[in-house]
Write a protein that holds these residues in place. Structure first.
Motif, PDB file in Angstrom:
ATOM      1  N   ARG A 166     -10.126  -5.794   3.472  1.00 45.08           N
ATOM      2  CA  ARG A 166     -10.464  -4.696   2.461  1.00 45.08           C
ATOM      3  C   ARG A 166     -10.763  -3.470   3.417  1.00 45.08           C
ATOM      4  NH1 ARG A 166     -15.346  -4.833  -1.584  1.00 45.08           N
ATOM      5  NH2 ARG A 166     -14.346  -6.952  -2.062  1.00 45.08           N
ATOM      6  N   THR A 167     -10.011  -2.419   2.619  1.00 49.77           N
ATOM      7  CA  THR A 167     -10.333  -1.396   3.603  1.00 49.77           C
ATOM      8  C   THR A 167     -10.831  -0.155   2.926  1.00 49.77           C
ATOM      9  OG1 THR A 167      -8.068  -0.302   2.684  1.00 49.77           O
ATOM     10  CG2 THR A 167      -7.882  -1.344   4.917  1.00 49.77           C
ATOM     11  N   VAL A 168     -11.717   0.467   3.487  1.00 47.40           N
ATOM     12  CA  VAL A 168     -12.849   1.440   2.812  1.00 47.40           C
ATOM     13  C   VAL A 168     -12.761   2.629   3.395  1.00 47.40           C
ATOM     14  CG1 VAL A 168     -15.451   1.986   1.912  1.00 47.40           C
ATOM     15  CG2 VAL A 168     -14.418  -0.643   2.248  1.00 47.40           C
ATOM     16  N   GLY A 169     -12.494   3.808   2.743  1.00 49.10           N
ATOM     17  CA  GLY A 169     -12.398   4.873   3.240  1.00 49.10           C
ATOM     18  C   GLY A 169     -11.487   5.462   4.488  1.00 49.10           C
ATOM     19  N   ILE A 170     -10.309   4.776   4.426  1.00 46.72           N
ATOM     20  CA  ILE A 170      -9.357   5.145   5.373  1.00 46.72           C
ATOM     21  C   ILE A 170      -8.062   5.818   4.503  1.00 46.72           C
ATOM     22  CG2 ILE A 170      -7.669   4.309   6.891  1.00 46.72           C
ATOM     23  CD1 ILE A 170      -9.562   1.969   7.427  1.00 46.72           C
ATOM     24  N   ARG A 171      -7.976   6.983   5.086  1.00 44.03           N
ATOM     25  CA  ARG A 171      -6.826   7.879   4.468  1.00 44.03           C
ATOM     26  C   ARG A 171      -5.495   7.875   5.241  1.00 44.03           C
ATOM     27  NH1 ARG A 171     -11.804  10.126   3.244  1.00 44.03           N
ATOM     28  NH2 ARG A 171     -12.179  10.483   1.286  1.00 44.03           N
TER      29      ARG A 171
ATOM     30  N   LYS B 161      -2.550   0.773  -1.564  1.00 48.72           N
ATOM     31  CA  LYS B 161      -3.222   2.156  -2.062  1.00 48.72           C
ATOM     32  C   LYS B 161      -2.275   2.817  -2.977  1.00 48.72           C
ATOM     33  CE  LYS B 161      -6.021   2.477   1.867  1.00 48.72           C
ATOM     34  NZ  LYS B 161      -6.336   3.238   3.275  1.00 48.72           N
ATOM     35  N   SER B 162      -0.908   2.629  -2.893  1.00 46.99           N
ATOM     36  CA  SER B 162       0.056   3.237  -3.754  1.00 46.99           C
ATOM     37  C   SER B 162       0.011   2.557  -5.132  1.00 46.99           C
ATOM     38  CB  SER B 162       1.363   3.041  -3.162  1.00 46.99           C
ATOM     39  OG  SER B 162       1.738   1.737  -3.094  1.00 46.99           O
TER      40      SER B 162
ATOM     41  N   ILE C  68      -2.423  -1.269   3.078  1.00 50.23           N
ATOM     42  CA  ILE C  68      -3.133  -2.296   2.250  1.00 50.23           C
ATOM     43  C   ILE C  68      -4.505  -1.674   1.620  1.00 50.23           C
ATOM     44  CG2 ILE C  68      -4.129  -4.843   2.534  1.00 50.23           C
ATOM     45  CD1 ILE C  68      -1.872  -5.379   4.017  1.00 50.23           C
ATOM     46  N   LYS C  69      -4.940  -2.104   0.550  1.00 48.94           N
ATOM     47  CA  LYS C  69      -6.147  -1.700   0.098  1.00 48.94           C
ATOM     48  C   LYS C  69      -7.029  -3.034   0.272  1.00 48.94           C
ATOM     49  CE  LYS C  69      -8.433  -0.102  -4.126  1.00 48.94           C
ATOM     50  NZ  LYS C  69      -8.061   0.202  -5.391  1.00 48.94           N
TER      51      LYS C  69
END
Length: 145
Positions: A64-69, A93-94, A115-116
């Motif tokens: 899981r990714t958190v807070g990456i823009r 994320k899309s 990837i989210k």
């Protein structure tokens, strides 16, 4: 009574943490960065993990990714090393979603955008209490802003 002396003892302790998943063993030499338009080749991250869960139809999150823009491109490899079927769900994320079934002792490779999260669900129709095993490797390349 006699004089009692206070003795103070200091213990120097060193803690070493070694995290090793067993799937990311690489003995390559460090390369110099190469710049390409809107892409930094040195911005690579390799993440590996073991998949180990019951074949009970429950979906579990393995990445899981958190807070990456920052936008990225990823290569994801999933290996099934068991008698169970794996169903991988890749949320991006899309808001797009990829679902893929990975049969027994097979693997699948994906090239995707940012990837989210990665979820794995394992199922088996014939026996109860079976264990689903495998591993995943994720190579993330961050694009320059």
């Amino acid at each position: 009574m006699g004089d009692l002396k206070t003795v103070t003892q200091t213990i120097r302790q060193k803690t070493v943490v070694n995290v090793k998943t067993g799937c990311c063993s690489s003995k390559r030499k460090k390369k110099r960065c190469k710049k390409k338009p809107r892409f930094d080749i040195c911005g690579k991250i390799k993440i590996c993990g073991r998949i180990f869960q019951k074949c009970d139809g429950e979906s579990r999150v393995y990445f899981r990714t958190v807070g990456i823009r920052r936008p990225s491109t990823s290569v994801l490899k999933i290996e099934n090393e068991s008698d169970c079927k794996m169903k991988a769900t890749i949320n991006m994320k899309s808001k797009k979603k990829i679902e893929q079934t990975i049969d027994e002792y097979q693997e699948a490779v994906f090239v995707v955008g940012s990837i989210k999260n990665l979820r794995i669900m394992c199922t088996r129709t014939s026996e109860e209490g079976k264990i689903c095993k495998g591993k995943f490797e994720l190579m993330i390349r961050s694009r320059s802003a």
